[in-house]
Design an enzyme around this catalytic site. Structure first.
Site, mmCIF file in Angstrom:
data_model
loop_
_atom_site.group_PDB
_atom_site.id
_atom_site.type_symbol
_atom_site.label_atom_id
_atom_site.label_comp_id
_atom_site.label_asym_id
_atom_site.label_seq_id
_atom_site.Cartn_x
_atom_site.Cartn_y
_atom_site.Cartn_z
ATOM 1 C CB SER A 18 7.164 2.551 -2.964
ATOM 2 O OG SER A 18 7.455 3.501 -3.955
ATOM 3 N NE ARG A 24 5.714 1.370 -10.352
ATOM 4 C CZ ARG A 24 6.976 1.703 -10.610
ATOM 5 N NH1 ARG A 24 7.447 1.615 -11.846
ATOM 6 N NH2 ARG A 24 7.772 2.108 -9.654
ATOM 7 N N GLY A 76 -0.091 -1.356 -0.454
ATOM 8 C CA GLY A 76 0.935 -2.332 -0.072
ATOM 9 C C GLY A 76 1.368 -3.285 -1.165
ATOM 10 C CG ASP A 112 3.320 1.272 4.346
ATOM 11 O OD1 ASP A 112 4.005 0.893 3.377
ATOM 12 O OD2 ASP A 112 2.230 1.875 4.219
ATOM 13 C CG ASP A 138 3.642 4.967 -0.747
ATOM 14 O OD1 ASP A 138 4.244 6.053 -0.773
ATOM 15 O OD2 ASP A 138 3.936 4.012 -1.492
ATOM 16 C CG ASP A 172 -1.623 2.547 4.586
ATOM 17 O OD1 ASP A 172 -0.616 1.839 4.370
ATOM 18 O OD2 ASP A 172 -2.176 3.214 3.689
ATOM 19 C CG ASN A 205 8.646 5.889 -7.300
ATOM 20 O OD1 ASN A 205 9.531 6.208 -8.091
ATOM 21 N ND2 ASN A 205 7.519 5.319 -7.699
HETATM 22 C C1 BG6 Z 1 3.116 0.753 -1.859
HETATM 23 C C2 BG6 Z 1 1.755 1.309 -2.198
HETATM 24 O O1 BG6 Z 1 3.680 1.476 -0.822
HETATM 25 O O2 BG6 Z 1 3.966 0.805 -3.013
HETATM 26 C C3 BG6 Z 1 1.168 0.574 -3.387
HETATM 27 O O3 BG6 Z 1 0.901 1.174 -1.082
HETATM 28 C C4 BG6 Z 1 2.134 0.670 -4.565
HETATM 29 O O4 BG6 Z 1 -0.085 1.110 -3.717
HETATM 30 C C5 BG6 Z 1 3.495 0.108 -4.156
HETATM 31 O O5 BG6 Z 1 1.623 -0.057 -5.680
HETATM 32 C C6 BG6 Z 1 4.536 0.215 -5.271
HETATM 33 O O6 BG6 Z 1 4.858 1.568 -5.469
HETATM 34 P P1 BG6 Z 1 5.729 2.153 -6.655
HETATM 35 O O7 BG6 Z 1 6.040 3.563 -6.200
HETATM 36 O O8 BG6 Z 1 6.969 1.304 -6.780
HETATM 37 O O9 BG6 Z 1 4.891 2.109 -7.878
HETATM 38 MG MG MG Z 2 0.784 2.004 2.836
#
Ligand code: BG6
Ligand code: MG
Length: 210
Positions: free
Chosen positions: A114, A47, A44, A7, A9, A168, A116
Site C-alpha cells: 500500500s 491498486r 496484497g 503485512d 492490511d 493474509d 497509504n
Molecule cells: C495491499 C492490499 O495491502 O495494498 C491491496 O491488500 C491493495 O488490496 C494494496 O490494493 C495497495 O493499496 P493502496 O492503499 O496503495 O491502494
Molecule cells: Mg493483507
C-alpha cells in the site's frame, strides 16, 4: 528467527474491509459485479492490479485514462474511511503481541503493497513503533514479487532466511516463498500450501517465535 515482517492490511489492522467497501462502491456505480470472493484476489496486489481484476467482470472496456480516474476515485473513498481510524482500531491482541515480540528481541518491520501504509500507521499510533517500513512507495513490483519483503529485510539488516513474513494474502505468501522467507498465514492465506505456519489468530505468533 531474528526479524518479523508484517503485512499491514488484514494483518495488523482491518483496513482490508475498507479496501473492499471502497472498491464495492466503485464497482456498483459502474454496474460491475463484485463480491467478497473476488475481493480476496485483491489482497496484497497493487491498486491498479486490483482494478484490473474487478474489470474482468465489466461489460465494456475502459481506456487507460478512465482506469486511472477510477483508481483515484477508489483511493479517495478509501482515504476518507482511513480518516475515521484511531488507535482504538488497533486490537488489544495485536498490541499485546507486538509488545511481547519486541521484548523477545525481534526486529519488527512492515512489508505492505500500500501507498497509504504510513497514513494508516499514524492513525493507529504506530508511526514510530516499527524498525522499518517497506511499502508501496519504495517498490516497483507488487506482491507476489518478493521486492517489498526483500527491501524490508534489508532495511532491518537481516537475511530473508532469518525473517518471518506474516500475511493474509495468497500473493503475499507467494512473495515470501519466492524471497526465501518463512511465512505465517492468517485467514485464507493459512490454507496456502507454501505457508510455513498456519495461524488461527495473531496470538499464535508468540508460540511460533519463542
Ligand atoms: C495491499 C492490499 O495491502 O495494498 C491491496 O491488500 C491493495 O488490496 C494494496 O490494493 C495497495 O493499496 P493502496 O492503499 O496503495 O491502494
Ligand atoms: Mg493483507
Amino acid at each position: 528467527m531474528k526479524g518479523i515482517i508484517f503485512d499491514l492490511d488484514g494483518v495488523i489492522c482491518s483496513t482490508d474491509k475498507y479496501h473492499y467497501s471502497a472498491w464495492k462502491k466503485l464497482a456498483d456505480k459502474e454496474g460491475i459485479y463484485f463480491d467478497a470472493v473476488i475481493n480476496n484476489r485483491l489482497r496484497g496486489v497493487s491498486r491498479m492490479q486490483s482494478l484490473e481484476i474487478i474489470l474482468e467482470r465489466a461489460q465494456k472496456s475502459y481506456t487507460e485514462k478512465e482506469k486511472a480516474v477510477m483508481a483515484e476515485e477508489k483511493n479517495a473513498i478509501y482515504v476518507n474511511l482511513l480518516k475515521e481510524m484511531s488507535e482504538y482500531d488497533l486490537s488489544e491482541e495485536v498490541k499485546y503481541v507486538l509488545q511481547k515480540l519486541r521484548e523477545y528481541g525481534m526486529k519488527l518491520a512492515v512489508g505492505s503493497s500500500s501507498k497509504n501504509a504510513k497514513i494508516i500507521l499514524k492513525q493507529l499510533g504506530l508511526e514510530d513503533f516499527f524498525d522499518a517500513v517497506s511499502d508501496g512507495t519504495n517498490i516497483t513490483k507488487s506482491k507476489p514479487d518478493p521486492e517489498v519483503f526483500l527491501k524490508a529485510a534489508d532495511f532491518i539488516g537481516e537475511k530473508p532466511a532469518d525473517c518471518l513474513v506474516v500475511e493474509d494474502a495468497k500473493a503475499g505468501i507467494e512473495a515470501a516463498f519466492a524471497g526465501g522467507f518463512k511465512c505465517a498465514g492468517l485467514g485464507e492465506a493459512a490454507e496456502h500450501p507454501k505457508v510455513t505456519y498456519k495461524m488461527e489468530g495473531f496470538r499464535d505468533l508468540l508460540e511460533i517465535c519463542q
